[in-house]
Design an enzyme around this catalytic site. Structure first.
Site, PDB file in Angstrom:
ATOM      1  N   LYS A  13       0.831  -1.208   0.000  1.00  0.00           N
ATOM      2  CA  LYS A  13       0.000   0.000   0.000  1.00  0.00           C
ATOM      3  C   LYS A  13       0.866   1.259   0.000  1.00  0.00           C
ATOM      4  O   LYS A  13       0.615   2.175  -0.765  1.00  0.00           O
ATOM      5  CB  LYS A  13      -0.923   0.026   1.236  1.00  0.00           C
ATOM      6  N   ARG A  88      -9.423   0.774   9.013  1.00  0.00           N
ATOM      7  CA  ARG A  88      -8.995  -0.587   9.329  1.00  0.00           C
ATOM      8  C   ARG A  88     -10.062  -1.355  10.090  1.00  0.00           C
ATOM      9  O   ARG A  88      -9.861  -2.533  10.377  1.00  0.00           O
ATOM     10  CB  ARG A  88      -7.740  -0.526  10.202  1.00  0.00           C
ATOM     11  N   ARG A 127      12.069  -5.575   5.119  1.00  0.00           N
ATOM     12  CA  ARG A 127      11.821  -4.210   4.625  1.00  0.00           C
ATOM     13  C   ARG A 127      12.614  -3.154   5.403  1.00  0.00           C
ATOM     14  O   ARG A 127      12.719  -3.215   6.621  1.00  0.00           O
ATOM     15  CB  ARG A 127      10.313  -3.958   4.779  1.00  0.00           C
ATOM     16  N   ARG A 161      11.407  -0.080  10.509  1.00  0.00           N
ATOM     17  CA  ARG A 161      10.316   0.157  11.458  1.00  0.00           C
ATOM     18  C   ARG A 161      10.418  -0.812  12.626  1.00  0.00           C
ATOM     19  O   ARG A 161      10.766  -1.972  12.451  1.00  0.00           O
ATOM     20  CB  ARG A 161       8.970  -0.044  10.761  1.00  0.00           C
ATOM     21  N   ARG A 172      -0.014  -8.555  13.368  1.00  0.00           N
ATOM     22  CA  ARG A 172      -0.635  -7.553  12.470  1.00  0.00           C
ATOM     23  C   ARG A 172      -1.529  -8.237  11.439  1.00  0.00           C
ATOM     24  O   ARG A 172      -2.584  -7.718  11.088  1.00  0.00           O
ATOM     25  CB  ARG A 172       0.454  -6.714  11.800  1.00  0.00           C
TER      26      ARG A 172
HETATM   27  P1  AMP Z   1       0.863   0.883   9.038  1.00  0.00           P
HETATM   28  O1  AMP Z   1       1.998   1.829   8.850  1.00  0.00           O
HETATM   29  O2  AMP Z   1      -0.351   1.261   8.246  1.00  0.00           O
HETATM   30  O3  AMP Z   1       1.266  -0.561   8.845  1.00  0.00           O
HETATM   31  O4  AMP Z   1       0.422   1.011  10.580  1.00  0.00           O
HETATM   32  C1  AMP Z   1       1.322   0.678  11.628  1.00  0.00           C
HETATM   33  C2  AMP Z   1       0.561   0.515  12.938  1.00  0.00           C
HETATM   34  O5  AMP Z   1      -0.109   1.739  13.259  1.00  0.00           O
HETATM   35  C3  AMP Z   1      -0.541  -0.528  12.923  1.00  0.00           C
HETATM   36  O6  AMP Z   1      -0.033  -1.848  13.156  1.00  0.00           O
HETATM   37  C4  AMP Z   1      -1.419  -0.024  14.056  1.00  0.00           C
HETATM   38  O7  AMP Z   1      -0.840  -0.292  15.315  1.00  0.00           O
HETATM   39  C5  AMP Z   1      -1.364   1.490  13.857  1.00  0.00           C
HETATM   40  N1  AMP Z   1      -2.415   1.968  12.919  1.00  0.00           N
HETATM   41  C6  AMP Z   1      -2.218   2.586  11.718  1.00  0.00           C
HETATM   42  N2  AMP Z   1      -3.378   2.894  11.147  1.00  0.00           N
HETATM   43  C7  AMP Z   1      -4.351   2.453  11.979  1.00  0.00           C
HETATM   44  C8  AMP Z   1      -5.776   2.437  11.925  1.00  0.00           C
HETATM   45  N3  AMP Z   1      -6.428   2.956  10.884  1.00  0.00           N
HETATM   46  N4  AMP Z   1      -6.438   1.889  12.990  1.00  0.00           N
HETATM   47  C9  AMP Z   1      -5.789   1.386  14.045  1.00  0.00           C
HETATM   48  N5  AMP Z   1      -4.446   1.327  14.149  1.00  0.00           N
HETATM   49  C10 AMP Z   1      -3.728   1.863  13.129  1.00  0.00           C
END
Ligand code: AMP
Length: 218
Positions: A13, A88, A127, A161, A172
């Site tokens: 994404k 999400r 990554r 990360r 996740r």
């Molecule tokens: P991402 O960078 O999108 O993979 O997000 C990393 C982490 O941020 C996720 O594993 C969640 O802990 C938190 N997070 C990001 N976006 C959301 C969302 N829309 N709802 C809940 N947690 C989120």
């Protein structure tokens, strides 16, 4: 255009959203990036989110809905945006619908990146990104052309990360199937969902997204 990129962690994404920023001038709205910035800045919200993020769990709906609501009030999003990592949960999807209606910014559609789960763990565990410009690399699949030097900006600093490891990745993925996968049906029912093969090469995924965008525009 106003789009959502939907898919499990590691589906691509972020990579595809960055390309849409460059190619179409869309604004990338990544709640993950916003939360990581808040955590790095040491804000109260950021500190609370960091513990959950490091464990691979979702942060509470209210927190991300507030963050997105504020971001959608900024002028740049009027040019079009791509939501990456939000919504999400069904609650977030409902809240988003209300917010977009209220702000006069209806969605054009949702593009699902379909992937093979086992391959995702490897993708995410390898990554890393350029610390300066954010270009995304992979230990085995996409190293910089000159070792240790970013292809895009020439920086020699890279970062990883905290939640990109095999164990957190499994948590996740579980969160994705439990809380986020129902959104596939939610958007399918609205007739605005297109699915592309997220396991194809970056270029082929990009081309499939372009095609899907053409359909959604029409
Ligand atoms: P991402 O960078 O999108 O993979 O997000 C990393 C982490 O941020 C996720 O594993 C969640 O802990 C938190 N997070 C990001 N976006 C959301 C969302 N829309 N709802 C809940 N947690 C989120």
């Amino acid at each position: 255009m106003r789009l959502i990129l939907l898919g499990p962690p590691g589906a691509g994404k972020g990579t595809q959203a960055q390309r849409l920023v460059e190619k179409h001038g869309l604004v990338q709205l990544s709640t993950g990036d916003m939360l990581r910035h808040a955590a790095a800045a040491g804000t109260k919200v950021g500190n609370e989110a960091k513990t959950l993020m490091d464990a691979g769990s979702l942060v509470p709906d209210e927190v991300v809905i507030d963050i997105i609501s504020e971001r959608l009030d900024e002028a740049d999003v009027r040019a079009g945006f791509v939501l990456d990592g939000f919504p999400r949960t069904l609650k977030q999807a409902d809240a988003l619908e209300g917010l977009l209606a209220q702000k006069g910014l209806p969605l054009d559609g949702v593009i699902l990146l379909a992937v093979d789960d086992e391959a995702l763990v490897d993708r995410v565990a390898g990554r890393y990104t350029c610390a300066r410009c954010g270009e995304i690399y992979h230990q085995t699949k996409k190293r910089p052309k000159q070792e240790g030097v970013c292809d895009v900006c020439g920086s020699t600093e890279f970062k990883r990360r905290d939640d990109d490891n095999a164990e957190t990745m499994r948590t996740r993925l579980t969160a994705f199937y439990k809380d986020t996968a129902p959104l596939v049906g939610y958007y399918y029912a609205k007739g605005r969902l297109r699915t592309v093969d997220g396991m194809a090469s970056r270029e082929d995924v990009a081309a499939a997204i372009e095609e899907a965008m053409g359909e959604l525009k029409g």
